[in-house]
Design an enzyme around this catalytic site. Structure first.
Site, mmCIF file in Angstrom:
data_model
loop_
_atom_site.group_PDB
_atom_site.id
_atom_site.type_symbol
_atom_site.label_atom_id
_atom_site.label_comp_id
_atom_site.label_asym_id
_atom_site.label_seq_id
_atom_site.Cartn_x
_atom_site.Cartn_y
_atom_site.Cartn_z
ATOM 1 N N GLU A 56 -10.615 -7.676 -19.413
ATOM 2 C CA GLU A 56 -9.305 -8.102 -18.932
ATOM 3 C C GLU A 56 -9.216 -9.609 -18.745
ATOM 4 O OE1 GLU A 56 -8.501 -5.784 -15.392
ATOM 5 O OE2 GLU A 56 -10.546 -5.973 -14.666
ATOM 6 N N ASN A 64 -3.159 -4.891 -18.353
ATOM 7 C CA ASN A 64 -2.278 -5.572 -17.389
ATOM 8 C C ASN A 64 -2.776 -6.993 -17.133
ATOM 9 O OD1 ASN A 64 -1.242 -2.998 -17.143
ATOM 10 N ND2 ASN A 64 -2.263 -2.564 -15.208
ATOM 11 N N ASP A 65 -4.065 -7.088 -16.829
ATOM 12 C CA ASP A 65 -4.606 -8.410 -16.537
ATOM 13 C C ASP A 65 -4.823 -9.223 -17.807
ATOM 14 O OD1 ASP A 65 -4.751 -8.798 -13.747
ATOM 15 O OD2 ASP A 65 -6.309 -7.267 -13.625
ATOM 16 N N HIS A 104 0.825 -1.212 0.000
ATOM 17 C CA HIS A 104 0.000 0.000 0.000
ATOM 18 C C HIS A 104 0.853 1.254 0.000
ATOM 19 C CE1 HIS A 104 -3.027 -2.718 2.206
ATOM 20 N NE2 HIS A 104 -2.697 -3.139 1.009
ATOM 21 N N ARG A 158 -9.440 3.858 -9.421
ATOM 22 C CA ARG A 158 -9.399 2.556 -8.732
ATOM 23 C C ARG A 158 -9.929 2.734 -7.312
ATOM 24 N NH1 ARG A 158 -4.039 2.044 -11.751
ATOM 25 N NH2 ARG A 158 -4.113 0.045 -12.861
ATOM 26 N N ARG A 178 -14.248 2.723 -11.047
ATOM 27 C CA ARG A 178 -14.310 1.257 -11.130
ATOM 28 C C ARG A 178 -14.755 0.711 -9.782
ATOM 29 N NH1 ARG A 178 -9.047 -2.084 -12.641
ATOM 30 N NH2 ARG A 178 -8.441 -1.570 -10.504
ATOM 31 N N CYS A 192 -6.830 1.176 -20.314
ATOM 32 C CA CYS A 192 -6.307 1.863 -19.124
ATOM 33 C C CYS A 192 -5.198 1.084 -18.418
ATOM 34 C CB CYS A 192 -7.448 2.163 -18.152
ATOM 35 S SG CYS A 192 -8.344 0.692 -17.635
ATOM 36 N N ARG A 230 1.813 -11.024 -13.535
ATOM 37 C CA ARG A 230 2.306 -9.638 -13.680
ATOM 38 C C ARG A 230 3.122 -9.184 -12.486
ATOM 39 N NH1 ARG A 230 -3.398 -6.283 -13.056
ATOM 40 N NH2 ARG A 230 -2.182 -4.567 -12.192
#
Ligand code: PEP
Ligand code: MG
Length: 757
Positions: free
Chosen positions: A607, A630-631, A365, A472, A508, A678, A641
């Site tokens: 994704e 990414n996914d 985080h 996000r 999202r 994105c 990843r």
């Protein structure tokens, strides 16, 4: 030898007298070794101090030839003394010459002495020198004797670093030795600055005390405060403020009640030390006895114990100021073992240049916050905390993961150039801020930013982006101490919409699970978390959670457009279920007379490969789609990843991946559904050039990438590129990186992202 525990006390008293006396530094060092030898009934006592090159110079001796003083230099690691300094370990042997590390120096005349005891002079984990005693008789020194010498070392360390001796000697304090640490990048960037220890090291002013009773009372009170503060931290609400994991705090609690530790502290007080000096001595002792720890578990526990000692020290000296509340230099580079996301947010971001942590990987985080703040950050820099001090020069290369403490001039020069180059590029990019992203042949491209925290919001205006293409929402959940209440969520979403003004924001819904862990939510350990119970899968199983978030979003968007996007949808049925739940919330809002959004748009993240084959069914049901590259890449190429060993194995510019993207774009266009992308690839100029060539007209990226990508767009003839892409994709195999690079070179498309190397 004086009776147990008496020697250290007598020694302390004598040393105090020596320190109180005015005099030449050399005379004081001579008097110190004479006293140690006398009280410990040793024939020899010698003091070696470390030179900047790591060698050890004999500075004072009682018993060895006086001519050897300042003439005997032991190379780094040479002899028993070098061994003690290198390992920060005590050596206690009855026959020195039998030890494999023994190195004979004829000028000292030490051959007649057999037994040998040496302790490192430590300060903040650094070895400043070594004190030794030697005897002709073959003996093993007792615990009390070791203790006496260790305590003396601590006092001498204080003498050296406090500058009480003189500048020359103080300069020996290893402050000029450069050190290099290899970590991993958790937030890209390069920074030069000065170390600020997140947990400042405590300076002890009073080492000695004759009032044993008072010191014991102070220690007991300090321990009590320490224990109750740990209990408080362990109560859930406090967990996130301190940023510690529960297990670490549990370990603290265990140690804080450990009778062995308390006994050692009391023994140190009994030898004539103040409570705080006792804590420091026991810590030094522990480091000396336990270093180096190969076993990860014990290494961690040692750090726990050390953290605990530091906390106790701060309580005892009444030093509760944290680095965040103290005067920060303008070029602060924070160094810490570990840090919570909220703790990083306590610092003034204008003064922060970087962050170095012993723990924490790229998905932690604190790493998310570091990236949001735009500061360079390196994680997994093993054991750095004990080897730096506040104020040290430091350079961090958070692209390669290198950290240079007290760097040499060459390193400073090389990195200063890179930073200047970076600053110049940034200036060029910021000049593009108010320019529209239009290609040479007049195609408008929409550039948006990815965000997730309130600290991201200023980037919207600074970057000149058209909006937030991906907000996000889980980031706020990840840095919170407990599930944010509906009203808290609503206020955050409102703040985001207010900051965005007329610019669109795509929220999202919660994408937790996988590597995105909520500290307060119990998740069963999964074998394959990336493929596990995450994102929409989890929120559909916990409809209360999902509906609360949707309610907060609907209320926050009163009178505005709400763009809501669903992550990781794999099957058409998930979309329909989610839409049903959203509808229930819309009805609820209406029934209770709340103002709802002027318009609600529902979008889908693409994704998971399975959804690519259901596009004809899902596209008619949504208002927009966004490709999560990414996914999608991770699942299409079965390549984790987050795993450095495989993450870069397959190129995002691989024909197969680009063909899948092409299919999504073509289908979306055919269904008249706006499509964007994105994932991280949107922020890389060569990759984003390829995306535009595939037909995308809207992409969303990290704010720092807007400048380089816009600069690429301004130099691009898009029609020509589209023709090239269609031909190349149809005829080539493998990665298209090279042909695309060649194309950019030939056509003078500016894909030179800001490169530091
Ligand atoms: C993606 O998968 O590309 C994406 C944008 O989502 P995240 O990185 O948050 O998983
Ligand atoms: Mg994703």
């Amino acid at each position: 030898m004086a009776p147990a525990n008496a020697a250290p006390r007598v020694l302390m008293r004598r040393l105090r007298e020596i320190m109180a006396r005015p005099g030449e530094p050399q005379a004081r060092l001579d008097a110190i070794v004479t006293q140690i030898a006398r009280i410990m009934v040793a024939e020899v006592c010698s003091l070696y101090l470390r030179r900047p090159d790591g060698s050890l110079e004999l500075f004072a001796t009682e018993g060895l030839n006086k001519e050897a003083v300042h003439n005997t230099h032991l190379a780094k690691g040479e002899g028993l003394v070098g061994l003690i300094a290198d390992r920060a370990e005590i050596v206690n042997i009855h026959e020195a010459q039998d030890h494999p590390a023994f190195s004979y120096r004829p000028e000292t005349g030490e051959e007649v002495y057999h037994s040998f005891l040496g302790t490192p002079i430590l300060r903040g984990g650094r070895t400043l020198g070594v004190i030794t005693v030697q005897n002709q008789a073959r003996k093993v020194y007792s615990e009390e004797e070791i203790e006496a010498l260790e305590t003396t070392s601590m006092l001498v360390a204080e003498l050296i670093t406090s500058g009480e001796l003189d500048d020359d000697v103080a300069a020996m304090a290893d402050r000029t030795t450069s050190r290099h640490f290899s970590g991993v990048s958790i937030s890209d960037g390069i920074a030069l600055g000065h170390v600020v220890l997140h947990e400042p090291r405590v300076t002890i002013h009073e080492f000695l005390s004759d009032d044993l009773h008072n010191e014991n009372v102070r220690l007991d009170q300090g321990l009590e405060t320490l224990r109750s503060s740990i209990d408080k931290m362990l109560s859930k609400a406090e967990l996130q403020r301190v940023g510690e994991h529960k297990e670490v705090l549990e370990a603290y609690r265990l140690f804080a009640h450990d009778q062995g530790w308390v006994n050692r502290l009391k023994q140190a007080i009994a030898s004539g030390l103040t409570a705080e000096a006792a804590v420091e001595r026991v810590q030094n002792d522990m480091r000396a006895r336990m270093l180096p720890q190969k076993d990860r578990f014990w290494a961690e526990r040692m750090k726990d114990l050390e953290d605990l000692g530091n906390r106790l020290l701060r309580i005892l000296v009444g030093d509760t100021e944290t680095a965040a509340t103290s005067n920060l230099p303008d070029d602060a580079i924070l160094v810490a073992r570990t840090m919570g996301a909220a703790e990083l947010l306590d610092y003034d971001p204008k003064k922060l240049r970087g962050l170095v942590l012993e723990e924490s990987g790229a998905s932690s985080h604190v790493a998310i916050v570091a990236r949001a703040l735009g500061i360079a950050a390196v994680g997994e820099a093993a054991n750095i905390v004990n080897r730096v001090d506040t104020g040290d020069d430091i350079v961090i290369d958070a692209i390669t993961g290198d950290v240079f403490v007290r760097p040499t001039q060459d390193v400073i020069d090389a990195y200063s150039d890179k930073v200047r180059f970076h600053a110049a590029k940034q200036k060029q990019y910021s000049e593009l801020r108010n320019k529209d992203a239009v290609t040479l042949d007049g195609q408008d491209i929409s550039l948006k930013i990815n965000a997730g925290l309130l600290v991201d919001l200023p980037h919207l205006a600074q970057s000149g982006a058209d909006g937030i293409g991906l907000y996000r929402t889980e980031l706020q959940f990840m840095i919170a101490a407990k599930f944010p209440r509906m009203s808290e969520q609503r206020e955050i979403y409102k703040a985001v919409l207010d900051a965005a003004g007329h610019r669109p924001v795509v929220f999202r819904t919660l994408d937790v699970g996988g590597d995105k862990i909520l500290p307060y939510m119990r998740m069963s350990g999964e074998q394959n978390p990336a493929l596990g119970w995450r994102a929409i899968r989890m929120t559909l199983d916990r409809p209360g959670l999902f509906r609360t978030q949707v309610r907060a979003l609907l209320q926050a968007s009163a009178g505005k457009v709400l763009r809501l996007m669903l992550p990781m949808v794999t099957d058409l049925s998930e979309l329909t279920k989610a839409k049903r739940l959203i509808k229930l919330e819309e009805d609820f809002l209406e029934k209770h007379g709340h103002e709802g959004p002027e318009r609600l748009e529902i979008g889908l993240m693409i994704e998971v490969p399975a959804i690519v084959y259901q596009l004809d069914e899902v596209l008619p049901l949504v208002d927009f789609v966004s490709i999560g590259s990414n996914d999608l890449m991770q699942f299409l190429f079965a390549s984790d990843r987050t795993n450095q060993n495989v993450a870069a194995r397959y190129d995002m510019l691989h024909c197969v991946f680009l063909r899948v993207l092409q299919k999504i774009i073509t289908k979306s266009n055919a269904h008249n559904v706006p499509v964007t992308l994105c994932g991280e690839m949107a922020g890389k100029p060569l990759e984003s050039m390829a995306l535009l060539g595939l037909g995308l007209r809207s992409i969303s990226m990290s704010p720092a990438s807007i400048g380089p990508v816009k600069s690429m767009i301004l130099s691009l003839d898009l029609q020509a590129l589209e023709t090239f892409m269609i031909e190349t994709l149809a005829t080539k195999s493998g990665s298209l990186r090279e042909p695309l690079e060649r194309y950019a070179r030939d056509k003078k498309v500016n894909v030179e992202a800001f490169k530091l190397t």
